[in-house]
Design a protein around this motif. Structure first.
Motif, PDB file in Angstrom:
ATOM      1  N   THR A  89      -5.346  -1.769  -5.043  1.00  0.00           N
ATOM      2  CA  THR A  89      -6.146  -0.697  -4.467  1.00  0.00           C
ATOM      3  C   THR A  89      -5.341   0.315  -3.676  1.00  0.00           C
ATOM      4  OG1 THR A  89      -7.832  -2.415  -4.228  1.00  0.00           O
ATOM      5  CG2 THR A  89      -8.297  -0.296  -3.227  1.00  0.00           C
ATOM      6  N   THR A  90      -4.325  -0.117  -2.957  1.00  0.00           N
ATOM      7  CA  THR A  90      -3.598   0.811  -2.090  1.00  0.00           C
ATOM      8  C   THR A  90      -2.520   1.609  -2.824  1.00  0.00           C
ATOM      9  OG1 THR A  90      -2.002  -0.909  -1.478  1.00  0.00           O
ATOM     10  CG2 THR A  90      -3.958  -0.695  -0.091  1.00  0.00           C
ATOM     11  N   LEU A  91      -2.133   1.184  -4.020  1.00  0.00           N
ATOM     12  CA  LEU A  91      -1.004   1.826  -4.692  1.00  0.00           C
ATOM     13  C   LEU A  91      -1.254   3.287  -5.056  1.00  0.00           C
ATOM     14  CD1 LEU A  91       0.558  -0.928  -6.962  1.00  0.00           C
ATOM     15  CD2 LEU A  91       1.502   0.112  -4.913  1.00  0.00           C
ATOM     16  N   PRO A  92      -2.432   3.667  -5.573  1.00  0.00           N
ATOM     17  CA  PRO A  92      -2.632   5.099  -5.852  1.00  0.00           C
ATOM     18  C   PRO A  92      -2.475   5.970  -4.616  1.00  0.00           C
ATOM     19  CG  PRO A  92      -4.285   3.794  -7.016  1.00  0.00           C
ATOM     20  CD  PRO A  92      -3.552   2.852  -6.107  1.00  0.00           C
ATOM     21  N   VAL A  93      -2.905   5.479  -3.460  1.00  0.00           N
ATOM     22  CA  VAL A  93      -2.725   6.245  -2.219  1.00  0.00           C
ATOM     23  C   VAL A  93      -1.240   6.424  -1.929  1.00  0.00           C
ATOM     24  CG1 VAL A  93      -3.118   6.251   0.266  1.00  0.00           C
ATOM     25  CG2 VAL A  93      -4.918   5.447  -1.271  1.00  0.00           C
ATOM     26  N   LEU A  94      -0.498   5.343  -2.018  1.00  0.00           N
ATOM     27  CA  LEU A  94       0.938   5.391  -1.757  1.00  0.00           C
ATOM     28  C   LEU A  94       1.639   6.339  -2.733  1.00  0.00           C
ATOM     29  CD1 LEU A  94       3.579   4.350  -0.502  1.00  0.00           C
ATOM     30  CD2 LEU A  94       3.450   2.403  -2.062  1.00  0.00           C
ATOM     31  N   MET A  95       1.315   6.210  -4.005  1.00  0.00           N
ATOM     32  CA  MET A  95       1.979   7.031  -5.021  1.00  0.00           C
ATOM     33  C   MET A  95       1.625   8.504  -4.855  1.00  0.00           C
ATOM     34  SD  MET A  95       1.633   4.446  -8.277  1.00  0.00           S
ATOM     35  CE  MET A  95       2.807   5.289  -9.329  1.00  0.00           C
ATOM     36  N   PHE A  96       0.371   8.782  -4.481  1.00  0.00           N
ATOM     37  CA  PHE A  96      -0.019  10.174  -4.264  1.00  0.00           C
ATOM     38  C   PHE A  96       0.791  10.787  -3.129  1.00  0.00           C
ATOM     39  CE2 PHE A  96      -2.369  13.189  -1.667  1.00  0.00           C
ATOM     40  CZ  PHE A  96      -2.640  14.189  -2.590  1.00  0.00           C
ATOM     41  N   CYS A  97       0.857  10.109  -1.998  1.00  0.00           N
ATOM     42  CA  CYS A  97       1.549  10.674  -0.829  1.00  0.00           C
ATOM     43  C   CYS A  97       3.023  10.915  -1.123  1.00  0.00           C
ATOM     44  CB  CYS A  97       1.382   9.741   0.370  1.00  0.00           C
ATOM     45  SG  CYS A  97      -0.301   9.665   1.017  1.00  0.00           S
ATOM     46  N   ILE A  98       3.675   9.963  -1.787  1.00  0.00           N
ATOM     47  CA  ILE A  98       5.100  10.117  -2.071  1.00  0.00           C
ATOM     48  C   ILE A  98       5.333  11.216  -3.101  1.00  0.00           C
ATOM     49  CG2 ILE A  98       7.118   8.980  -3.059  1.00  0.00           C
ATOM     50  CD1 ILE A  98       6.079   6.386  -1.812  1.00  0.00           C
ATOM     51  N   ALA A  99       4.586  11.166  -4.201  1.00  0.00           N
ATOM     52  CA  ALA A  99       4.794  12.144  -5.266  1.00  0.00           C
ATOM     53  C   ALA A  99       4.402  13.548  -4.816  1.00  0.00           C
ATOM     54  CB  ALA A  99       3.997  11.742  -6.508  1.00  0.00           C
ATOM     55  N   PHE A 100       3.336  13.682  -4.029  1.00  0.00           N
ATOM     56  CA  PHE A 100       2.945  14.994  -3.530  1.00  0.00           C
ATOM     57  C   PHE A 100       4.031  15.555  -2.616  1.00  0.00           C
ATOM     58  CE2 PHE A 100       0.827  18.066  -0.828  1.00  0.00           C
ATOM     59  CZ  PHE A 100      -0.044  18.709  -1.699  1.00  0.00           C
ATOM     60  N   GLY A 101       4.578  14.712  -1.757  1.00  0.00           N
ATOM     61  CA  GLY A 101       5.650  15.170  -0.886  1.00  0.00           C
ATOM     62  C   GLY A 101       6.869  15.617  -1.663  1.00  0.00           C
ATOM     63  N   LEU A 102       7.252  14.872  -2.706  1.00  0.00           N
ATOM     64  CA  LEU A 102       8.402  15.257  -3.512  1.00  0.00           C
ATOM     65  C   LEU A 102       8.130  16.537  -4.290  1.00  0.00           C
ATOM     66  CD1 LEU A 102       9.518  11.752  -4.806  1.00  0.00           C
ATOM     67  CD2 LEU A 102      10.607  13.139  -3.037  1.00  0.00           C
ATOM     68  N   SER A 103       6.899  16.724  -4.749  1.00  0.00           N
ATOM     69  CA  SER A 103       6.543  17.970  -5.426  1.00  0.00           C
ATOM     70  C   SER A 103       6.695  19.153  -4.483  1.00  0.00           C
ATOM     71  CB  SER A 103       5.100  17.900  -5.946  1.00  0.00           C
ATOM     72  OG  SER A 103       4.970  16.917  -6.944  1.00  0.00           O
ATOM     73  N   MET A 104       6.272  18.975  -3.232  1.00  0.00           N
ATOM     74  CA  MET A 104       6.445  20.035  -2.251  1.00  0.00           C
ATOM     75  C   MET A 104       7.922  20.284  -1.976  1.00  0.00           C
ATOM     76  SD  MET A 104       3.826  21.652  -1.417  1.00  0.00           S
ATOM     77  CE  MET A 104       4.778  22.570  -0.214  1.00  0.00           C
ATOM     78  N   ASP A 105       8.725  19.234  -2.043  1.00  0.00           N
ATOM     79  CA  ASP A 105      10.165  19.365  -1.853  1.00  0.00           C
ATOM     80  C   ASP A 105      10.726  20.388  -2.834  1.00  0.00           C
ATOM     81  OD1 ASP A 105      12.703  18.613  -0.788  1.00  0.00           O
ATOM     82  OD2 ASP A 105      13.040  17.391  -2.570  1.00  0.00           O
ATOM     83  N   TYR A 106      10.427  20.221  -4.109  1.00  0.00           N
ATOM     84  CA  TYR A 106      10.911  21.153  -5.121  1.00  0.00           C
ATOM     85  C   TYR A 106      10.200  22.499  -5.021  1.00  0.00           C
ATOM     86  CZ  TYR A 106      12.954  16.900  -6.998  1.00  0.00           C
ATOM     87  OH  TYR A 106      13.658  15.741  -7.135  1.00  0.00           O
ATOM     88  N   GLY A 107       8.915  22.469  -4.655  1.00  0.00           N
ATOM     89  CA  GLY A 107       8.183  23.714  -4.504  1.00  0.00           C
ATOM     90  C   GLY A 107       8.778  24.602  -3.429  1.00  0.00           C
TER      91      GLY A 107
END
Length: 761
Positions: free
Chosen positions: A613-631
């Motif tokens: 249950t918690t993994l989608p939350v974790l993956m969203f926060c990490i991947a969203f942050g990395l996307s902003m990194d490149y953005g």
């Protein structure tokens, strides 16, 4: 070719720029001393980490589990000994006298172990649920007391006395405490292997990007410093809070990946400034005032995305928030202090040990006229050959690329609509892991799922009559197969519990529905429900309660930070929407692969039919942050070009040309690190590593390369609009990569082959 205006000298700069440029040796020495201390502090961090923390500490199921452990230790066994009658035992199987005698001896021995309580066995209770259907196996169950660290120490101490052959029987160990211990050990081994894979491959990629071995070693060195610092940060956090062992894997990957990203960006800008004629100190000063600001912005955006996990009550997610934010800031600090000091001391020698000399010499006669003389190796990253053409092509067909890319990403995300949430169990481990083998044998061969079902705690009943009446009401609920109990603490029955077995799987839909039905029954005294299904129901409720706040934080903070970077009202909205869109492929792949079991043979994992249950939350926060990194890398350069020229389409094309190769190289390197993490034998770690690697590649190669230029072409100069009050706010508080002190100067023209007309849609 326009004259390059020299930036202010380092003496005119403030803060860390002045310190680093004036005292590079001291800066380097301090950084190395801190790193040495980090090595000392971070030693043995893995032994202090937890493989638990998946539940809400304030949930009813958590309260009930704690009360049951205190009052009825035997009701919550976490250690199971699977006793297998050997081939020499006759048809009587586990009921054979020799087997019975040996099993009774083992049961008595286990009951005498320090830290072990509530020991029971098939031979003492004759419960059918503790005997396999073929009669060849039976269970000894016990409760190991203490937190995970204490329980693991007890398990390590007693395991050699029980595992293996004992006369006519063979004993294997399972149960939650054995699973947790094996998960922790496996992750530690996998992390070491991942680092041994990632570091040499990363070095090769950096050499390909920069050409120069010296330039390639700098980002890798910063990454290693970040890893060592990460371990020290995690070690410090374990003194104050529970830190998940999974956090060590992912924060180590983030520390290495982000440190390399930031170092790539800074080294690239430094080499540009050297090629433009600056001395090393001036080049570093300009780099820190431009690329350094972008790195700070990038670190803030990633940190904000990770900090959203602190709003969830599960310590598994909170540990990623605490550790992740610290690691991101540490990676940025290493890139902004250690690296600039090294660059000043190296100067032009940053281009030494040129490993691509022969390749470039073969292309020298065809070098584009727009490339600056003396350009350093690694020109593919720094001149952006081909990226200008790609941006022009995308903008000429902007509606087509925007619609096709968006539709494709949404299509890849469709499997996530069928997501099913579950809990962590032994199937996270490889099929050959002992605790997995034991638990699978129990699932396949034993009736009634020993240790499964719901446990209902009753407090304050007036006597046996009330408990009997309550049992009858529970038995009448739909989906109840059997009720065992009540078992009480004595005649007054202050505490009692019932074991409720539901139809279907232990955490299946029927069991989850039954949790709600049991909680609706009001017997006139306090009741609470424990068990895997109850924990899953409570975890989903906790995530649903905290999710709106966490998403609002990420969205609002991202909007604010991107506005401060650009002064635009539209670009922050684009950043949030496009970043979210870039994650669709990751979520779709997670369900298609790990829930539905596609590629399970190739990737060597056991599908449980659901996602923790918690993994989608974790993956969203990490991947969203990395996307902003490149953005941030891309937007900051586009903004700089637009401020200097006022040409919207030219700024988009030049920004992508100058950063496209850099972002792609950074994404490939980070993906290598995440794929190395994804080689883990623990399914959740595999899912995290491979899922985030996919998200990073999709963001860099699809969203930044196709969708962003297409959308910015469609929005035109309105992209940069903001109402008067917001413009004045940005003029006062905003930051950008551009040089505020220097007058507008047109950039060096791109090579002729990169000039593509972009005037038509």
């Amino acid at each position: 070719m326009s004259e390059v205006k020299k930036p202010p000298s380092s003496g005119e700069s403030g803060g860390w720029t002045r310190f680093v440029t004036a005292r590079p040796r001291l800066s380097l020495l301090l950084a190395l001393v801190v790193t040495a201390l980090a090595v000392f502090v971070g030693g043995g961090v893995a032994e202090r980490m937890s493989s638990g923390g998946w539940e809400d500490p304030d949930a009813q199921s958590t309260y009930a589990a704690a009360a049951l452990e205190r009052e009825f230790p035997a009701s919550q066994p976490n250690l199971l000994l699977l006793v297998d009658a050997g081939p020499g035992v006759g048809a009587a199987g586990v009921d054979d006298p020799a087997v019975t005698a040996e099993a009774e001896r083992l049961t008595a021995l286990l009951a005498g172990e320090k830290g072990v309580v509530g020991v029971g066995s098939y031979w003492r209770t004759r419960l059918p649920a503790l005997r396999s259907e073929d009669g060849r196996q039976a269970l000894i169950a016990a409760r190991v007391l203490g937190d995970q660290k204490t329980a693991t120490e007890v398990l390590d101490r007693i395991t050699p006395r029980y595992r293996g052959e004992h006369g006519p029987v063979r004993v294997s160990l399972g149960g939650p405490v054995a699973v947790q211990a094996e998960v922790t050990t496996t992750i530690q081994e996998d992390l070491l292997r991942a680092e041994l894979i990632a570091l040499p491959v990363t070095l090769v990629l950096l050499v390909l990007v920069f050409g120069s071995a010296i330039a390639a070693l700098l980002p890798l060195g910063v990454g290693i410093v970040a890893i060592l610092g990460t371990n020290a940060v995690l070690r410090g956090l374990t003194e104050f809070t529970e830190v998940s062992v999974f956090a060590q894997n992912l924060t180590t990957a983030l520390g290495l990946g982000l440190a390399i990203d930031y170092a790539l960006f800074i080294v690239r800008r430094f080499r540009e400034e050297l090629a433009a004629g600056q001395d090393p100190a001036g080049a570093v000063g300009t780099t820190l005032r431009t690329a350094g600001r972008t790195v700070l912005f990038s670190a803030l955006t990633v940190a904000v995305a990770l900090s959203a996990m602190a709003f969830f009550p599960m310590s598994f997610l909170r540990s990623f928030a605490y550790a992740g934010v610290a690691v991101v800031l540490l990676a940025a600090a290493a890139a902004l202090v250690l690296l600039p000091a090294a660059l000043i001391l190296l100067g032009e020698r940053v281009n030494s040990l040129d490993l691509r000399r022969l390749w470039r010499r073969g292309r020298a006669s065809g070098a584009p006229s727009g490339a600056p003389s003396g350009a350093p190796s690694g020109a593919a990253v720094e001149t952006g050959r081909g990226w200008g053409r790609a941006a022009g092509l995308v903008m000429r067909r902007a509606p087509l690329f925007a619609v096709a890319t968006t539709a494709g990403l949404l299509l890849l995300g469709l499997p996530f609509l069928g997501v099913k949430f579950g809990t962590v169990d032994d199937r996270q481990l490889p099929k050959t892991a002992e605790s997995h083998v034991v638990q699978q044998q129990i699932r396949d061969a034993f009736p009634g799922s020993p240790g499964g079902g719901l446990t209902v705690l009753a407090e304050g009943a007036s006597g046996p009559a009330e408990l009997t009446a309550y049992r009858e009401r529970l038995a009448a609920l739909p989906g109840v197969v059997r009720i065992d109990g009540p078992v009480s603490t004595g005649p007054e029955a202050r505490y009692a519990y019932f074991s409720v077995i539901a139809q279907g799987e232990g955490v299946g839909p029927r069991a989850q529905d039954l949790v709600g039905e049991v909680r609706k029954v009001d017997p006139g005294f306090r009741t609470s429900v424990a068990g895997q299904a109850a924990r899953l129901v409570d975890t989903k409720a906790a995530i649903a309660d905290a999710l709106p706040t966490a998403l609002a934080l990420v969205a609002l903070a991202t909007l604010l930070l991107v506005f401060l970077l650009t002064g635009s009202l539209l670009i922050p909205l684009q950043a949030v929407l496009l970043n979210a869109l870039s994650l669709t492929a990751m979520f779709g792949a997670v369900v298609w692969v790990f829930q539905e079991g596609n590629l399970s043979g190739l990737l060597s994992f056991t599908s449980t039919g659901d996602i923790e249950t918690t993994l989608p939350v974790l993956m969203f926060c990490i991947a969203f942050g990395l996307s902003m990194d490149y953005g941030v890398f891309l937007i900051s350069r586009i903004k700089e070009e637009y401020d200097r020229t006022g040409d919207h389409e030219g700024a988009v094309r030049t920004g992508l040309a100058r950063t496209g190769g850099l972002i792609t190289a950074a994404a490939l390197i980070l993906a290598v690190v995440m794929v190395a993490i994804g080689t883990s034998r623990v399914t959740n770690t595999k899912m995290l590593g491979l899922g985030i690697a996919l998200a990073v590649l999709m963001d860099a190669m699809i969203v930044r390369s196709l969708l962003v230029p297409a959308v910015m072409k469609l929005t035109g100069k309105a992209t940069w609009w903001a109402p008067g009050p917001l413009r004045r706010l940005h003029e006062r508080f905003g930051l950008s990569e551009g040089e505020a002190a220097a007058p507008p100067v047109r950039p060096e023209p791109l090579p002729e082959e990169e000039k593509v007309p972009v005037g038509t849609a």
